[in-house]
Design an enzyme around this catalytic site. Structure first.
Site, PDB file in Angstrom:
ATOM      1  N   ALA A  97       0.829  -1.259  -0.026  1.00 46.38           N
ATOM      2  CA  ALA A  97      -0.015  -0.213   0.061  1.00 46.38           C
ATOM      3  C   ALA A  97       0.936   1.370  -0.116  1.00 46.38           C
ATOM      4  CB  ALA A  97      -0.892   0.090   1.236  1.00 46.38           C
ATOM      5  N   GLU A 152       6.637  10.948  -1.055  1.00 49.84           N
ATOM      6  CA  GLU A 152       5.287  11.731  -0.624  1.00 49.84           C
ATOM      7  C   GLU A 152       4.583  12.006  -1.688  1.00 49.84           C
ATOM      8  OE1 GLU A 152       5.870  15.131   2.065  1.00 49.84           O
ATOM      9  OE2 GLU A 152       7.994  14.087   2.975  1.00 49.84           O
TER      10      GLU A 152
HETATM   11  C1  LIG Z   1      13.540   6.713   0.193  1.00 51.19           C
HETATM   12  C2  LIG Z   1      12.204   6.642   0.572  1.00 51.19           C
HETATM   13  C3  LIG Z   1      11.809   7.360   1.567  1.00 51.19           C
HETATM   14  C4  LIG Z   1      10.270   7.216   1.706  1.00 51.19           C
HETATM   15  N1  LIG Z   1       9.835   7.496   3.028  1.00 51.19           N
HETATM   16  C5  LIG Z   1       8.947   7.439   3.557  1.00 51.19           C
HETATM   17  C6  LIG Z   1       8.155   7.718   5.096  1.00 51.19           C
HETATM   18  O1  LIG Z   1       8.889   8.273   5.752  1.00 51.19           O
HETATM   19  N2  LIG Z   1       6.926   7.356   5.267  1.00 51.19           N
HETATM   20  C7  LIG Z   1       6.048   6.738   4.429  1.00 51.19           C
HETATM   21  O2  LIG Z   1       4.686   6.399   4.982  1.00 51.19           O
HETATM   22  N3  LIG Z   1       6.450   6.509   3.126  1.00 51.19           N
HETATM   23  C8  LIG Z   1       7.750   6.711   2.719  1.00 51.19           C
HETATM   24  N4  LIG Z   1       8.196   6.415   1.309  1.00 51.19           N
HETATM   25  C9  LIG Z   1       7.065   5.652   0.552  1.00 51.19           C
HETATM   26  C10 LIG Z   1       6.660   6.468  -0.887  1.00 51.19           C
HETATM   27  O3  LIG Z   1       5.788   7.408  -0.312  1.00 51.19           O
HETATM   28  C11 LIG Z   1       6.106   5.632  -1.696  1.00 51.19           C
HETATM   29  O4  LIG Z   1       7.077   4.710  -2.303  1.00 51.19           O
HETATM   30  C12 LIG Z   1       5.173   6.273  -2.871  1.00 51.19           C
HETATM   31  O5  LIG Z   1       4.310   6.809  -2.175  1.00 51.19           O
HETATM   32  C13 LIG Z   1       4.844   5.294  -3.956  1.00 51.19           C
HETATM   33  O6  LIG Z   1       4.300   4.076  -3.416  1.00 51.19           O
HETATM   34  P1  LIG Z   1       4.954   2.743  -3.931  1.00 51.19           P
HETATM   35  O7  LIG Z   1       6.208   2.714  -3.772  1.00 51.19           O
HETATM   36  O8  LIG Z   1       4.006   1.531  -3.339  1.00 51.19           O
HETATM   37  O9  LIG Z   1       4.467   2.542  -5.630  1.00 51.19           O
HETATM   38  P2  LIG Z   1       3.010   2.129  -6.210  1.00 51.19           P
HETATM   39  O10 LIG Z   1       1.790   2.773  -5.492  1.00 51.19           O
HETATM   40  O11 LIG Z   1       2.987   0.866  -6.361  1.00 51.19           O
HETATM   41  O12 LIG Z   1       3.210   2.906  -7.654  1.00 51.19           O
HETATM   42  C14 LIG Z   1       4.048   2.165  -8.784  1.00 51.19           C
HETATM   43  C15 LIG Z   1       3.570   3.116  -9.897  1.00 51.19           C
HETATM   44  O13 LIG Z   1       2.194   2.938 -10.086  1.00 51.19           O
HETATM   45  C16 LIG Z   1       1.811   4.473 -10.362  1.00 51.19           C
HETATM   46  N5  LIG Z   1       0.512   4.363 -10.122  1.00 51.19           N
HETATM   47  C17 LIG Z   1      -0.050   3.831  -8.706  1.00 51.19           C
HETATM   48  N6  LIG Z   1      -1.520   3.966  -8.964  1.00 51.19           N
HETATM   49  C18 LIG Z   1      -1.708   4.715 -10.178  1.00 51.19           C
HETATM   50  C19 LIG Z   1      -2.932   5.381 -10.523  1.00 51.19           C
HETATM   51  N7  LIG Z   1      -4.078   5.145 -10.200  1.00 51.19           N
HETATM   52  N8  LIG Z   1      -2.849   5.699 -11.935  1.00 51.19           N
HETATM   53  C20 LIG Z   1      -1.495   5.972 -12.407  1.00 51.19           C
HETATM   54  N9  LIG Z   1      -0.411   5.601 -11.821  1.00 51.19           N
HETATM   55  C21 LIG Z   1      -0.589   4.845 -10.939  1.00 51.19           C
HETATM   56  C22 LIG Z   1       2.853   5.101  -9.446  1.00 51.19           C
HETATM   57  O14 LIG Z   1       2.684   6.560 -10.028  1.00 51.19           O
HETATM   58  C23 LIG Z   1       4.108   4.546  -9.576  1.00 51.19           C
HETATM   59  O15 LIG Z   1       4.686   4.926 -10.821  1.00 51.19           O
HETATM   60  C24 LIG Z   1       9.390   6.575   1.060  1.00 51.19           C
HETATM   61  C25 LIG Z   1       9.935   6.040  -0.156  1.00 51.19           C
HETATM   62  C26 LIG Z   1      11.316   6.109  -0.392  1.00 51.19           C
HETATM   63  C27 LIG Z   1      11.726   5.497  -1.655  1.00 51.19           C
END
Ligand SMILES: Cc1cc2nc3c(=O)[nH]c(=O)nc-3n(C[C@H](O)[C@H](O)[C@H](O)COP(=O)(O)OP(=O)(O)OC[C@H]3O[C@@H](n4cnc5c(N)ncnc54)[C@H](O)[C@@H]3O)c2cc1C
Length: 384
Positions: free
Chosen positions: A132, A368
């Site tokens: 998620a 974010e």
């Molecule tokens: C170094 C780092 C630090 C972080 N720090 C934090 C933190 O402190 N706290 C925290 O809670 N999170 C943190 N995160 C998490 C970050 O916010 C998430 O990685 C980010 O929100 C994307 O989520 P995901 O990686 O699950 O990608 P996914 O949601 O799986 O997305 C994969 C791809 O699909 C695309 N996508 C998904 N849904 C759709 C849609 N409906 N339409 C079009 N495109 C879509 C996305 O844009 C992306 O390109 C961090 C991540 C990193 C890498």
């Protein structure tokens, strides 16, 4: 309507102080921490002593009595030279401490804010889970009320500042029940560190932000008192989304700093580096490339100033924050690519700041809220 984006004397003085700190204290150790993937404890300690972790909080809660825009100015200056240091501050303040300031009870604020504002302790924000991310409402972590305590089970992914020696708190979202309409009831809960059953798993091996601390977290029968609920039960997800709306302005400022750092390094290099008997900057191809980089910075900075001004005036700012995050993340990534090109082969060497920006900036289009999520937010505001 005010169109004046000039900084006040106080804001200019803050920016100058941090610009000097970034140049004299942060930059000299950036390459070392990036290469060794080590958290810059000494830099963070000094940032704490300068009051940077307390910038937007009132003095009676241990803060500096500034505002969110002051935090943004500081993030810009730090990110010019070191994005890892900037994200450590951004996550510590706008994700670690801000939820308590916005939604915490008086007792929670008294207990946590002076500590977090001092920079002697770090708080982390645990929203993302392995399954998620963009769809953060897909939370699977659960919190069940048993004998006056929440029992938390589940896992979180990619959590910044969650495994340092200074980490004292992780605020997590968890499913606490089902709403009357059959949806997940998501609440946020404060988990002090250490607590039995809580584990920060080994740090990720990342492409960039090497000196920033990021871990997967596991919660195995973690028990915390019922009063550790943050804000109203069932409002956890909504409250975290509000925190992310604000956080997007801060991360935009960080991105603008990164993009500006690329311009500054490129201007200097284009004047010094000679090829074919003259500085490379005298070629229009190079000068135009840098001029376009400057234009990206200007647009992105104007966008985040606008979002911040609206937020501080108590006006709706969701769309403006999403636009700022969108253009600033892309500006950082595009400028990093162009800056490494201006630096030729040296731009591929890790000791050059532009090479670090090249690796670090990619996450600015993901963390974010991804670029696609920003576009979703803007489209939604347009009624699409
Ligand atoms: C170094 C780092 C630090 C972080 N720090 C934090 C933190 O402190 N706290 C925290 O809670 N999170 C943190 N995160 C998490 C970050 O916010 C998430 O990685 C980010 O929100 C994307 O989520 P995901 O990686 O699950 O990608 P996914 O949601 O799986 O997305 C994969 C791809 O699909 C695309 N996508 C998904 N849904 C759709 C849609 N409906 N339409 C079009 N495109 C879509 C996305 O844009 C992306 O390109 C961090 C991540 C990193 C890498």
């Amino acid at each position: 309507m005010s169109l004046d984006t000039r900084l006040t004397d106080e804001q200019q003085s803050l920016r100058k102080t941090v610009e000097e700190f970034a140049r004299e204290v942060v930059a000299p150790v950036s390459y070392h921490h990036d290469k060794t993937k080590t958290f810059p404890y000494d830099v963070v300690r000094q940032m704490g002593e300068m009051g940077l972790f307390g910038l937007p909080f009132p003095e009676e809660l241990g803060g500096m009595g500034g505002d969110y825009f002051a935090l943004c100015l500081v993030l810009e200056e730090l990110a010019k030279v070191d994005q890892s240091v900037a994200i450590t501050l951004e996550a510590g303040v706008s994700l670690g401490a801000m939820p308590i300031y916005r939604f915490g009870s008086e007792a929670q604020q008294q207990e946590w804010l002076p500590l977090l504002a001092s920079g002697q302790a770090l708080g982390a924000f645990g929203l993302t889970e392995p399954g998620a991310g963009s769809d953060a409402g897909g939370t699977r972590t659960t919190a069940v009320l048993e004998d006056g305590a929440w029992r938390i089970d589940g896992s979180k992914a990619f959590i910044t500042n969650s495994g340092t020696e200074l980490t004292r708190l992780v605020t997590v979202t968890a499913v606490t029940g089902t709403t009357s309409t059959g949806k997940k009831e998501i609440s946020s809960i404060l988990v002090p560190v250490p607590t039995a059953g809580f584990t920060a798993e080994p740090a990720y091996d990342k492409v960039g932000w090497n000196a920033s601390d990021t871990h997967p977290l596991s919660f195995d029968g973690v028990r915390v008192p019922e009063e550790n609920l943050l804000g109203q039960r069932g409002r956890g997800y909504a409250n975290f989304l509000h925190i992310l709306d604000e956080g997007r302005i801060a991360i935009s400022a960080l991105s603008v700093g990164a993009a500006q750092g690329c311009v500054d390094a490129s201007v200097q290099y284009a004047k010094e580096r000679e090829a074919f008997g003259r500085p490379i900057g005298q070629n229009q191809a190079i000068a135009f490339k840098i001029a376009r980089m400057e234009a990206r910075v200007h647009v992105a900075r104007t966008a985040y100033y606008d979002a911040a001004a609206k937020m501080l005036a108590g006006l709706p700012f969701k769309k403006e924050a999403a636009i700022a995050k969108l253009v600033a993340g892309e500006a950082a990534m595009d400028n990093a690519r162009d800056a490494t090109q201006v630096h030729g082969g040296y731009g591929f060497m890790n000791e050059y700041v532009v090479s670090r920006h090249y690796r670090d900036s990619k996450i600015l289009e993901v963390g974010e809220g991804t670029t696609e999520v920003q576009l979703m937010l803007v489209a939604r505001e347009l009624g699409l």
